[in-house]
Write a protein that holds these residues in place. Structure first.
Motif, PDB file in Angstrom:
ATOM      1  N   LEU A   1      13.266  86.499  39.412  1.00  0.00           N
ATOM      2  CA  LEU A   1      12.830  87.647  38.611  1.00  0.00           C
ATOM      3  C   LEU A   1      11.320  87.595  38.369  1.00  0.00           C
ATOM      4  N   MET A   2      10.802  86.417  38.052  1.00  0.00           N
ATOM      5  CA  MET A   2       9.354  86.285  37.849  1.00  0.00           C
ATOM      6  C   MET A   2       8.599  86.551  39.145  1.00  0.00           C
ATOM      7  N   GLY A   3       9.122  86.034  40.239  1.00  0.00           N
ATOM      8  CA  GLY A   3       8.494  86.277  41.533  1.00  0.00           C
ATOM      9  C   GLY A   3       8.491  87.747  41.893  1.00  0.00           C
TER      10      GLY A   3
ATOM     11  N   VAL B   1       2.972  92.710  38.467  1.00  0.00           N
ATOM     12  CA  VAL B   1       3.204  92.615  37.026  1.00  0.00           C
ATOM     13  C   VAL B   1       3.079  91.141  36.642  1.00  0.00           C
ATOM     14  N   ASN B   2       2.245  90.856  35.673  1.00  0.00           N
ATOM     15  CA  ASN B   2       2.077  89.488  35.199  1.00  0.00           C
ATOM     16  C   ASN B   2       3.228  89.175  34.233  1.00  0.00           C
ATOM     17  N   PRO B   3       4.168  88.316  34.644  1.00  0.00           N
ATOM     18  CA  PRO B   3       5.341  88.080  33.793  1.00  0.00           C
ATOM     19  C   PRO B   3       5.005  87.270  32.546  1.00  0.00           C
ATOM     20  N   GLN B   4       5.725  87.609  31.481  1.00  0.00           N
ATOM     21  CA  GLN B   4       5.606  86.833  30.249  1.00  0.00           C
ATOM     22  C   GLN B   4       6.231  85.465  30.481  1.00  0.00           C
ATOM     23  N   LYS B   5       5.829  84.499  29.693  1.00  0.00           N
ATOM     24  CA  LYS B   5       6.398  83.153  29.799  1.00  0.00           C
ATOM     25  C   LYS B   5       7.650  83.093  28.940  1.00  0.00           C
TER      26      LYS B   5
ATOM     27  N   GLN C   1      15.784  89.635  29.203  1.00  0.00           N
ATOM     28  CA  GLN C   1      14.439  90.154  28.942  1.00  0.00           C
ATOM     29  C   GLN C   1      13.643  90.288  30.232  1.00  0.00           C
ATOM     30  N   LEU C   2      13.726  89.287  31.094  1.00  0.00           N
ATOM     31  CA  LEU C   2      13.026  89.377  32.381  1.00  0.00           C
ATOM     32  C   LEU C   2      13.572  90.523  33.224  1.00  0.00           C
ATOM     33  N   SER C   3      14.857  90.703  33.207  1.00  0.00           N
ATOM     34  CA  SER C   3      15.474  91.795  33.959  1.00  0.00           C
ATOM     35  C   SER C   3      14.983  93.145  33.447  1.00  0.00           C
ATOM     36  N   LEU C   4      14.832  93.269  32.135  1.00  0.00           N
ATOM     37  CA  LEU C   4      14.305  94.505  31.550  1.00  0.00           C
ATOM     38  C   LEU C   4      12.891  94.778  32.046  1.00  0.00           C
ATOM     39  N   LEU C   5      12.074  93.731  32.123  1.00  0.00           N
ATOM     40  CA  LEU C   5      10.717  93.896  32.661  1.00  0.00           C
ATOM     41  C   LEU C   5      10.751  94.337  34.122  1.00  0.00           C
ATOM     42  N   VAL C   6      11.674  93.775  34.891  1.00  0.00           N
ATOM     43  CA  VAL C   6      11.807  94.180  36.289  1.00  0.00           C
ATOM     44  C   VAL C   6      12.219  95.650  36.368  1.00  0.00           C
TER      45      VAL C   6
END
Length: 99
Positions: free
Chosen positions: A20-22, A29-33, A39-44
């Motif tokens: 997901l981060m990749g 998009v610079n992923p949050q840590k 939450q990561l899926s929502l950003l994607v």
């Protein structure tokens, strides 16, 4: 030597977190840590509206990685198998999005 089901759960979560981060990075998009897969899926989804995945599966992987990583609770064979299966399905869905 006994199987390490806890490690299966942890690495299943880590696989999807990294994918997901990749994917976010691949789409500038610079992923949050964060480690929460929902939450990561929502950003994607914000970057790629066509992406969707059931939150309950993402939460299972996130919870399994944390719950079984530290002493006190251990994963069993069924939980490890479920974590592996979920991870494999998500991986299969994510990889084409890198094209």
């Amino acid at each position: 030597m006994a199987p390490n089901y806890d490690a299966v759960c942890f690495h299943a979560q880590q696989t999807i977190e990294r994918l997901l981060m990749g994917l976010l990075i691949h789409h500038s998009v610079n992923p949050q840590k964060i480690h929460d897969l929902a939450q990561l899926s929502l950003l994607v989804t914000q970057a790629l509206p066509e992406w969707t995945w059931p939150d309950e599966e993402l939460r299972f992987l996130s919870r399994a990685a944390l719950d079984f990583r530290y002493p006190g609770e251990s994963a069993n064979r069924e939980e490890a198998a479920e974590a592996f299966a979920i991870s494999a399905r998500i991986r299969k869905a994510i990889l084409p999005l890198f094209a």
